[in-house]
Design a protein around this motif. Sequence first.
Motif, PDB file in Angstrom:
ATOM      1  N   ASP A  98      12.004   0.705 -14.398  1.00  0.00           N
ATOM      2  CA  ASP A  98      11.819   1.917 -13.808  1.00  0.00           C
ATOM      3  C   ASP A  98      10.883   1.863 -12.514  1.00  0.00           C
ATOM      4  OD1 ASP A  98      13.442   3.689 -15.288  1.00  0.00           O
ATOM      5  OD2 ASP A  98      12.031   3.848 -16.829  1.00  0.00           O
ATOM      6  N   GLU A  99      10.417   0.433 -12.376  1.00  0.00           N
ATOM      7  CA  GLU A  99       9.295   0.295 -11.273  1.00  0.00           C
ATOM      8  C   GLU A  99       9.689  -0.282 -10.075  1.00  0.00           C
ATOM      9  OE1 GLU A  99       5.297  -2.724 -11.169  1.00  0.00           O
ATOM     10  OE2 GLU A  99       6.547  -2.539 -13.076  1.00  0.00           O
ATOM     11  N   LEU A 145      12.496 -16.600  -2.677  1.00  0.00           N
ATOM     12  CA  LEU A 145      12.520 -15.531  -3.309  1.00  0.00           C
ATOM     13  C   LEU A 145      10.953 -15.192  -3.948  1.00  0.00           C
ATOM     14  CD1 LEU A 145      13.555 -12.734  -4.094  1.00  0.00           C
ATOM     15  CD2 LEU A 145      14.478 -13.975  -6.192  1.00  0.00           C
ATOM     16  N   SER A 146      10.354 -14.051  -4.079  1.00  0.00           N
ATOM     17  CA  SER A 146       9.033 -13.853  -4.487  1.00  0.00           C
ATOM     18  C   SER A 146       9.315 -12.135  -4.651  1.00  0.00           C
ATOM     19  CB  SER A 146       7.926 -13.971  -3.737  1.00  0.00           C
ATOM     20  OG  SER A 146       7.029 -13.323  -4.379  1.00  0.00           O
ATOM     21  N   ARG A 147       9.369 -11.738  -6.202  1.00  0.00           N
ATOM     22  CA  ARG A 147       9.346 -10.607  -6.497  1.00  0.00           C
ATOM     23  C   ARG A 147       8.041 -10.128  -6.908  1.00  0.00           C
ATOM     24  NH1 ARG A 147      14.587  -8.398  -7.431  1.00  0.00           N
ATOM     25  NH2 ARG A 147      13.709  -6.427  -8.331  1.00  0.00           N
ATOM     26  N   LEU A 148       7.401  -8.997  -6.311  1.00  0.00           N
ATOM     27  CA  LEU A 148       5.978  -8.671  -6.403  1.00  0.00           C
ATOM     28  C   LEU A 148       5.910  -7.387  -7.223  1.00  0.00           C
ATOM     29  CD1 LEU A 148       4.476  -9.631  -2.999  1.00  0.00           C
ATOM     30  CD2 LEU A 148       4.243 -10.823  -4.998  1.00  0.00           C
ATOM     31  N   SER A 151       3.774 -14.086  -8.581  1.00  0.00           N
ATOM     32  CA  SER A 151       5.212 -13.292  -8.682  1.00  0.00           C
ATOM     33  C   SER A 151       5.465 -12.967  -9.948  1.00  0.00           C
ATOM     34  CB  SER A 151       6.182 -14.081  -7.969  1.00  0.00           C
ATOM     35  OG  SER A 151       5.701 -14.692  -6.474  1.00  0.00           O
ATOM     36  N   ARG A 152       6.111 -11.688 -10.009  1.00  0.00           N
ATOM     37  CA  ARG A 152       6.815 -11.400 -11.537  1.00  0.00           C
ATOM     38  C   ARG A 152       7.914 -12.163 -11.451  1.00  0.00           C
ATOM     39  NH1 ARG A 152      11.046  -9.528 -13.174  1.00  0.00           N
ATOM     40  NH2 ARG A 152      11.798  -8.956 -11.250  1.00  0.00           N
ATOM     41  N   ASP A 185       0.733  -1.212  -0.007  1.00  0.00           N
ATOM     42  CA  ASP A 185      -0.147   0.043   0.105  1.00  0.00           C
ATOM     43  C   ASP A 185       0.977   1.078   0.039  1.00  0.00           C
ATOM     44  OD1 ASP A 185      -2.671   1.341   0.165  1.00  0.00           O
ATOM     45  OD2 ASP A 185      -1.978   1.889   2.167  1.00  0.00           O
ATOM     46  N   ARG A 186       1.905   1.120   0.641  1.00  0.00           N
ATOM     47  CA  ARG A 186       2.826   2.370   0.748  1.00  0.00           C
ATOM     48  C   ARG A 186       3.393   2.881  -0.579  1.00  0.00           C
ATOM     49  NH1 ARG A 186       8.069   1.479   4.450  1.00  0.00           N
ATOM     50  NH2 ARG A 186       9.202   1.868   2.557  1.00  0.00           N
ATOM     51  N   ILE A 187       3.726   1.757  -1.469  1.00  0.00           N
ATOM     52  CA  ILE A 187       4.287   2.272  -2.699  1.00  0.00           C
ATOM     53  C   ILE A 187       3.448   2.272  -3.639  1.00  0.00           C
ATOM     54  CG2 ILE A 187       6.705   1.461  -1.941  1.00  0.00           C
ATOM     55  CD1 ILE A 187       6.046  -1.110  -3.572  1.00  0.00           C
TER      56      ILE A 187
END
Length: 338
Positions: free
Chosen positions: A67-68, A126-129, A110-111, A26-28
């Motif tokens: 850039d994300e 590892l999980s990148r969201l 996950s991405r 939520d913060r980002i």
Amino acid sequence: MSTTVISVEDASQVAEARRKVVALADRIGFDETARGHAAIVATELASNLVKHGSGGSILASLATHGDEEEIELLAVDAGRGLADVEACLRDGFSTAGSAGQGLGAIRRQSRAMDIASWPDKGAVVLSRLSRQPPGPPPAISREPVWAAVSTPKPGEDVCGDAYAVAEGPGGVTRLLVADGLGHGPAAAEASTAAVRVFMAQAARETDPTALVERLHAGLRSTRGAAVAVAEIDRAGGRVRYCGVGNIAGAIVNGASARRLLSHNGTAGVVARRIQTVDYPYAPGDCVIMHSDGVSASWSFDRYPGLASGHPALVAGVLWRDFARERDDATVLVWRDPT
């Protein structure tokens, strides 16, 4: 950027882990759907720590992809490990009498995802969201990548360590790790100042010695810090390393590690010798730097294949097994997957 350590030792802490990850999303600026994906991943990671790892931690931090801004989650445990990672990723597979949706669900949300595990040596997942909807079963990017874990001393609100990565002239990559003297806010002020100087100068200076000299001058108004800069010149086939104080560096290829030399001193206080040492570099090498909150006694002999995994897995394993509880702990890992 400090890493949030979310302890998950029993089932009662799963909901709290989910809440903290969703709050970070939520913060980002994750929308409702993306926050839902984050909630699913956090729940499954935390549940797996309880079911299969006899408890562990989720390391939550922010990362970038292009850039994300993304969320990077590392679930680390010292349990019995996964005997067959590919089987565990298939929906319907379970070793705990459950529905067997855990790792498969994490993979779908996950991405990017990766796992390191060895029998009786635990697991790191590892999980990148991302804000974007998950696509096909994800794979780790084959571009040169880096990752870090940076945690404060238990009981402290801020981490006295800091790190940075910058692209320099001529296509080189420069890494910084700084360890502010002591702990707490004053140490964090020193290491943050080091990052500011580094980022302002890394694209200009052509020599790590000159860069560390600027760090030494720029930290005089602080309590000082141990600092080290590694310059990775892929085209030139070398790593140039310059360190003052107890920042450890190594170049790893397979199970072998070449340790990098730092000189005694504290940047901003006293640095009698600032010298760059050149080391040979080969495609596929892994460059590791860490503060003295991580013991330098590690060896990749215990973790077959780890050096070829995603840098986040390397950082997570070294933090899990070698971080000292009485200190801030930072591990920065860069790997060229060529």
